[in-house]
Design a protein around this motif. Structure first.
Motif, PDB file in Angstrom:
ATOM      1  N   PRO A 248      12.901 -10.695  -2.217  1.00 25.67           N
ATOM      2  CA  PRO A 248      11.623 -10.908  -2.916  1.00 25.67           C
ATOM      3  C   PRO A 248      10.489 -11.299  -1.965  1.00 25.67           C
ATOM      4  O   PRO A 248       9.339 -10.899  -2.170  1.00 25.67           O
ATOM      5  N   SER A 249      10.806 -12.080  -0.929  1.00 24.03           N
ATOM      6  CA  SER A 249       9.762 -12.496   0.015  1.00 24.03           C
ATOM      7  C   SER A 249       9.195 -11.300   0.766  1.00 24.03           C
ATOM      8  O   SER A 249       7.975 -11.219   0.991  1.00 24.03           O
ATOM      9  N   LEU A 250      10.054 -10.371   1.167  1.00 26.25           N
ATOM     10  CA  LEU A 250       9.576  -9.165   1.843  1.00 26.25           C
ATOM     11  C   LEU A 250       8.722  -8.326   0.901  1.00 26.25           C
ATOM     12  O   LEU A 250       7.691  -7.767   1.312  1.00 26.25           O
ATOM     13  N   VAL A 251       9.138  -8.249  -0.359  1.00 24.20           N
ATOM     14  CA  VAL A 251       8.347  -7.523  -1.362  1.00 24.20           C
ATOM     15  C   VAL A 251       6.968  -8.162  -1.509  1.00 24.20           C
ATOM     16  O   VAL A 251       5.953  -7.474  -1.614  1.00 24.20           O
ATOM     17  N   ILE A 252       6.911  -9.486  -1.492  1.00 26.67           N
ATOM     18  CA  ILE A 252       5.637 -10.207  -1.613  1.00 26.67           C
ATOM     19  C   ILE A 252       4.739  -9.913  -0.416  1.00 26.67           C
ATOM     20  O   ILE A 252       3.527  -9.726  -0.561  1.00 26.67           O
ATOM     21  N   VAL A 253       5.323  -9.877   0.782  1.00 23.52           N
ATOM     22  CA  VAL A 253       4.547  -9.564   1.986  1.00 23.52           C
ATOM     23  C   VAL A 253       3.921  -8.177   1.875  1.00 23.52           C
ATOM     24  O   VAL A 253       2.731  -7.985   2.175  1.00 23.52           O
ATOM     25  N   ILE A 254       4.699  -7.203   1.443  1.00 23.34           N
ATOM     26  CA  ILE A 254       4.196  -5.832   1.309  1.00 23.34           C
ATOM     27  C   ILE A 254       3.163  -5.759   0.182  1.00 23.34           C
ATOM     28  O   ILE A 254       2.121  -5.106   0.309  1.00 23.34           O
ATOM     29  N   MET A 255       3.450  -6.437  -0.917  1.00 26.95           N
ATOM     30  CA  MET A 255       2.540  -6.433  -2.059  1.00 26.95           C
ATOM     31  C   MET A 255       1.202  -7.094  -1.711  1.00 26.95           C
ATOM     32  O   MET A 255       0.137  -6.635  -2.125  1.00 26.95           O
ATOM     33  N   GLY A 256       1.246  -8.174  -0.932  1.00 28.82           N
ATOM     34  CA  GLY A 256       0.020  -8.875  -0.566  1.00 28.82           C
ATOM     35  C   GLY A 256      -0.777  -8.149   0.490  1.00 28.82           C
ATOM     36  O   GLY A 256      -1.996  -8.325   0.584  1.00 28.82           O
ATOM     37  N   GLY A 257      -0.116  -7.337   1.304  1.00 25.46           N
ATOM     38  CA  GLY A 257      -0.769  -6.660   2.424  1.00 25.46           C
ATOM     39  C   GLY A 257      -0.194  -7.188   3.725  1.00 25.46           C
ATOM     40  O   GLY A 257      -0.386  -8.357   4.057  1.00 25.46           O
ATOM     41  N   VAL A 258       0.517  -6.336   4.454  1.00 25.29           N
ATOM     42  CA  VAL A 258       1.216  -6.765   5.661  1.00 25.29           C
ATOM     43  C   VAL A 258       0.224  -7.346   6.672  1.00 25.29           C
ATOM     44  O   VAL A 258      -0.775  -6.723   7.014  1.00 25.29           O
ATOM     45  N   GLY A 259       0.521  -8.557   7.137  1.00 24.10           N
ATOM     46  CA  GLY A 259      -0.332  -9.195   8.127  1.00 24.10           C
ATOM     47  C   GLY A 259      -1.449 -10.026   7.537  1.00 24.10           C
ATOM     48  O   GLY A 259      -2.210 -10.647   8.287  1.00 24.10           O
ATOM     49  N   SER A 260      -1.578 -10.061   6.217  1.00 28.00           N
ATOM     50  CA  SER A 260      -2.644 -10.820   5.578  1.00 28.00           C
ATOM     51  C   SER A 260      -2.069 -12.111   4.994  1.00 28.00           C
ATOM     52  O   SER A 260      -1.291 -12.077   4.037  1.00 28.00           O
ATOM     53  N   LEU A 261      -2.448 -13.252   5.564  1.00 29.89           N
ATOM     54  CA  LEU A 261      -1.991 -14.524   5.020  1.00 29.89           C
ATOM     55  C   LEU A 261      -2.562 -14.751   3.629  1.00 29.89           C
ATOM     56  O   LEU A 261      -1.891 -15.286   2.744  1.00 29.89           O
TER      57      LEU A 261
END
Length: 313
Positions: A248-261
């Protein structure tokens, strides 16, 4: 919905979002700056949960430890919160040097396969040593029940907000503020941002990006380790929690935009919200709810909520 029920719902959503965020932020930083997919980040969450458990209490474990009676230091929850991130920080340094660095220039598929294999192996090793039975963190008295403030007691509507969830949310807010300040105001943070944009040019200008990258990798590891302690205080600790948190954390990273805090923060909040809604409406869909959310978000915004190639945005 009563005020108490509404507040309780909000803190369930925020506490779940906090756990995802503490894990996902390390993934986002490493993925965005080093272009390295680190599925072994789940090992840090898993290790944090068990190391914190050993520091906090003395337990009877299964597996290879079953013949040794109670194991652990029994120092309490607060020492576990303080010491576990330090231990996992050191583990993160070793992981960056010996596992991540040799694969920085390899294909993403190679990185994914190796780190995913490390995660599976680590989970099975934990099962052999500690057994497969779930364990619950012992909570001190001051973390029991609803939040109660000095003098005023429990504020109106807060009787449904458990103290442990308020602590999880508060600590996460502080730590997210720290990481944003790190990137914006410190030389190391600026070096990471420069290296993210063009590591070769940064090196030519005399900026040694290797050391800042190592530091930020280890900081992300420490955050994941702390999340393991906090997650252990909310849910059962088992050998499979590394896998349960990292996907789920990886999905969140991709969903939020890779590299965007900023995108990782927003993605975590949305994930916590749909998790809480699913818990109330259809508990059997809690795990699937995050993936359904990602399908909707990525259909509307294929590059993520806040697509960015720059760490710190």
């Amino acid at each position: 919905m009563t005020l108490d029920a509404a507040v309780g719902f909000v803190f369930i959503a925020l506490s779940v979002a906090s756990l995802y965020l503490l894990v996902a932020i390390g993934l986002s930083i490493v993925f965005g700056s080093l272009k390295y997919v680190n599925m072994a980040h789940g090992v840090l969450y898993l290790g944090g949960a068990y190391i914190g458990l050993l520091i906090a209490s003395r337990e009877q474990f299964g597996g290879l430890l079953s013949d040794y009676g109670t194991i652990g230091l029994g120092w309490g929850f607060v020492p576990a919160l303080i010491l576990t991130p330090i231990v996992i920080f050191v583990v993160g340094v070793a992981m960056e040097r010996f596992l991540a660095k040799p694969f920085y220039d390899r294909d993403l598929l190679d990185q994914l396969l190796v780190t995913f294999g490390v995660l599976i192996a680590a989970q099975e090793l934990v099962a052999i040593v500690f057994g497969r039975t779930g364990t619950i963190y012992p909570r001190p008295e001051w973390l029991a029940g609803a939040i109660s403030l000095p003098v005023i007691g429990t504020p109106p509507g807060m009787s449904a907000a458990s103290t442990i969830r308020v602590l999880v949310v508060t600590l996460t807010l502080v730590l997210i503020g720290v990481i944003f300040a790190f990137f914006k105001y410190t030389d190391y943070g600026l070096a990471v941002r420069a290296g993210t944009e063009d590591s070769e040019m940064a090196e030519m200008l005399g900026i040694r990006v290797g050391r800042p990258f190592l530091l930020i990798f280890a900081i992300g590891a420490a955050y994941a380790g702390l999340a393991g302690v906090l997650g252990g205080s909310l849910f059962n600790v088992t050998n499979s929690i590394g896998m349960e948190i990292i996907i789920p954390s990886l999905v969140i990273v991709i969903m939020g935009g890779v590299g965007s805090l900023r995108g990782t923060v927003v993605g975590s909040l949305l994930a916590g919200l749909v998790f809480a809604v699913a818990t109330v409406v259809e508990p059997s869909m809690t795990n699937a709810s995050i993936y359904l959310l990602a399908i909707v978000v990525l259909t509307i915004r294929p590059s993520g909520i806040f697509p960015s190639a720059k760490i710190g945005q």
